[in-house]
Scaffold this motif. Structure first.
Motif, PDB file in Angstrom:
ATOM      1  N   TRP A   1      -4.279  -6.747  -4.002  1.00 41.57           N
ATOM      2  CA  TRP A   1      -4.677  -6.625  -2.593  1.00 41.57           C
ATOM      3  C   TRP A   1      -4.463  -7.963  -1.896  1.00 41.57           C
ATOM      4  CZ3 TRP A   1     -10.150  -4.476  -0.860  1.00 41.57           C
ATOM      5  CH2 TRP A   1     -10.160  -4.354   0.526  1.00 41.57           C
TER       6      TRP A   1
ATOM      7  N   TRP B   1       0.842  -1.184   0.000  1.00 43.68           N
ATOM      8  CA  TRP B   1       0.000   0.000   0.000  1.00 43.68           C
ATOM      9  C   TRP B   1       0.885   1.244   0.000  1.00 43.68           C
ATOM     10  CZ3 TRP B   1      -4.913  -0.693  -1.075  1.00 43.68           C
ATOM     11  CH2 TRP B   1      -5.520  -1.915  -0.754  1.00 43.68           C
ATOM     12  N   ALA B   2       0.446   2.246  -0.692  1.00 41.59           N
ATOM     13  CA  ALA B   2       1.255   3.461  -0.808  1.00 41.59           C
ATOM     14  C   ALA B   2       1.335   4.221   0.512  1.00 41.59           C
ATOM     15  CB  ALA B   2       0.676   4.369  -1.895  1.00 41.59           C
TER      16      ALA B   2
ATOM     17  N   GLY C   1       2.952   4.387 -10.171  1.00 41.84           N
ATOM     18  CA  GLY C   1       2.524   3.563  -9.042  1.00 41.84           C
ATOM     19  C   GLY C   1       2.763   2.090  -9.293  1.00 41.84           C
TER      20      GLY C   1
ATOM     21  N   TRP D   1       2.709  -0.144  -5.894  1.00 40.19           N
ATOM     22  CA  TRP D   1       1.616   0.315  -5.046  1.00 40.19           C
ATOM     23  C   TRP D   1       0.298  -0.293  -5.511  1.00 40.19           C
ATOM     24  CZ3 TRP D   1       3.268   6.146  -5.226  1.00 40.19           C
ATOM     25  CH2 TRP D   1       4.353   6.338  -4.351  1.00 40.19           C
TER      26      TRP D   1
ATOM     27  N   ARG E   1      -0.973   8.727  -0.878  1.00 37.21           N
ATOM     28  CA  ARG E   1      -2.295   8.807  -1.491  1.00 37.21           C
ATOM     29  C   ARG E   1      -2.733  10.252  -1.671  1.00 37.21           C
ATOM     30  NH1 ARG E   1      -4.821   4.367   2.603  1.00 37.21           N
ATOM     31  NH2 ARG E   1      -3.768   2.519   1.746  1.00 37.21           N
TER      32      ARG E   1
ATOM     33  N   PHE F   1      -6.869  -4.865  -9.076  1.00 36.14           N
ATOM     34  CA  PHE F   1      -6.781  -4.274  -7.740  1.00 36.14           C
ATOM     35  C   PHE F   1      -6.942  -5.340  -6.661  1.00 36.14           C
ATOM     36  CE2 PHE F   1      -9.255  -2.562  -4.132  1.00 36.14           C
ATOM     37  CZ  PHE F   1      -8.285  -1.737  -3.573  1.00 36.14           C
TER      38      PHE F   1
ATOM     39  N   GLU G   1      -2.627   0.812  -5.032  1.00 36.09           N
ATOM     40  CA  GLU G   1      -3.571   1.864  -5.431  1.00 36.09           C
ATOM     41  C   GLU G   1      -3.485   2.243  -6.902  1.00 36.09           C
ATOM     42  OE1 GLU G   1      -2.638   2.683  -1.035  1.00 36.09           O
ATOM     43  OE2 GLU G   1      -1.595   1.944  -2.805  1.00 36.09           O
TER      44      GLU G   1
ATOM     45  N   TRP H   1      -4.031   0.613  -9.475  1.00 37.04           N
ATOM     46  CA  TRP H   1      -5.177   0.089 -10.221  1.00 37.04           C
ATOM     47  C   TRP H   1      -6.370   1.027 -10.130  1.00 37.04           C
ATOM     48  CZ3 TRP H   1      -4.364  -3.782 -13.451  1.00 37.04           C
ATOM     49  CH2 TRP H   1      -3.323  -4.690 -13.188  1.00 37.04           C
ATOM     50  N   LEU H   2      -6.582   1.643  -8.975  1.00 42.99           N
ATOM     51  CA  LEU H   2      -7.709   2.560  -8.807  1.00 42.99           C
ATOM     52  C   LEU H   2      -7.509   3.843  -9.606  1.00 42.99           C
ATOM     53  CD1 LEU H   2      -8.412   2.124  -4.988  1.00 42.99           C
ATOM     54  CD2 LEU H   2      -9.486   0.976  -6.926  1.00 42.99           C
ATOM     55  N   ILE H   3      -6.261   4.248  -9.773  1.00 44.60           N
ATOM     56  CA  ILE H   3      -5.997   5.422 -10.616  1.00 44.60           C
ATOM     57  C   ILE H   3      -6.396   5.126 -12.057  1.00 44.60           C
ATOM     58  CG2 ILE H   3      -4.247   7.057 -11.422  1.00 44.60           C
ATOM     59  CD1 ILE H   3      -2.660   6.466  -8.912  1.00 44.60           C
TER      60      ILE H   3
END
Length: 242
Positions: A207, A108-109, A157, A162, A114, A203, A164, A166-168
């Motif tokens: 995770w 996790w970043a 990322g 990181w 974030r 993601f 996250e 994937w969410l970007i």
């Protein structure tokens, strides 16, 4: 030269219209790169670079095709950015590769990173919108700037490992898909629409990989023979000599 001419001119007929072969191939290589990235394979980076080169020629449409073709400078610029960051990610993953061929352990970043990512996305979009507008990018220009900045942050990322990132990509696709449809780049639009679901899967895969990762911890046990602590790997017991 004949091959290059064919590559730049070849089209695939679809429902009374046509798609550029370069655009289709570029997105196929991009999909393969994304699959490799989800599995944390080092080959994802060079495969992605090939796709970036093909798509660079697509989004600079008036230079490599018809003068009436829409130029998406943000989309074209991010292909150049992808290549530059891919070299960094390629080297980073190669140096971290383990015996299974996987390059990194997802992490996790963190809260500070974030906040920095969100701020960079918003501020970068605001800063680049007038620049892309002055260069003649396709409207709405802010959407082109958003996809450019978001893609830069997502690729960085991924290189850092990181989760996250994937969410970007999801945030990029939400804006980028309508933009591509409106500009007439249908192959890329459908591919990005597919990416939207794929990135959510990626993601959760990362995770889970982060949750299952076993940190390497050393436990110290006293060793009366030498008067110094003796090292033992996590999960092992060291029995003092009798």
């Amino acid at each position: 030269m004949d091959f290059l001419r064919w590559l730049f001119e070849a089209q695939i007929p679809v429902a009374g219209s046509s798609l550029l072969l370069r655009e289709v191939l570029g997105n196929v290589f991009g999909l393969l790169s994304a699959l490799g990235g989800m599995r944390r394979k080092v080959w994802a980076w060079p495969v992605g670079i090939i796709g970036n080169l093909l798509l660079l020629t697509v989004f600079l449409g008036s230079l490599f095709g018809s003068a009436s073709t829409a130029n998406l400078l943000g989309q074209a610029g991010r292909q150049v950015m992808f290549i530059a960051v891919a070299v960094y990610g390629w080297n980073r993953w190669r140096s971290a590769r383990n015996g299974s061929g996987r390059a990194i352990t997802p992490q996790w970043a963190g809260g500070k990173a974030r906040v920095g990512l969100v701020a960079a996305l918003l501020l970068g979009t605001v800063a680049l919108t007038p620049v892309f507008a002055a260069l003649g990018s396709y409207e709405p220009v802010w959407a082109d700037a958003w996809t450019f900045v978001g893609s830069l942050l997502a690729t960085y990322g991924m290189a850092r490992g990181w989760v996250e990132f994937w969410l970007i990509w999801v945030a990029v696709d939400i804006v980028g898909v309508p933009l591509l449809f409106s500009a007439g780049y249908y192959a890329s639009a459908f591919m990005y629409l597919f990416y939207g679901g794929f990135t959510l899967v990626g993601f959760f895969v990362w995770w889970r990989a982060n949750a299952q990762a076993k940190p390497e911890v050393e436990t110290l046990h006293p060793d009366p023979r030498i008067g110094q602590p003796a090292r033992a790997d996590s999960g092992d017991e060291t029995v003092p000599a009798r």
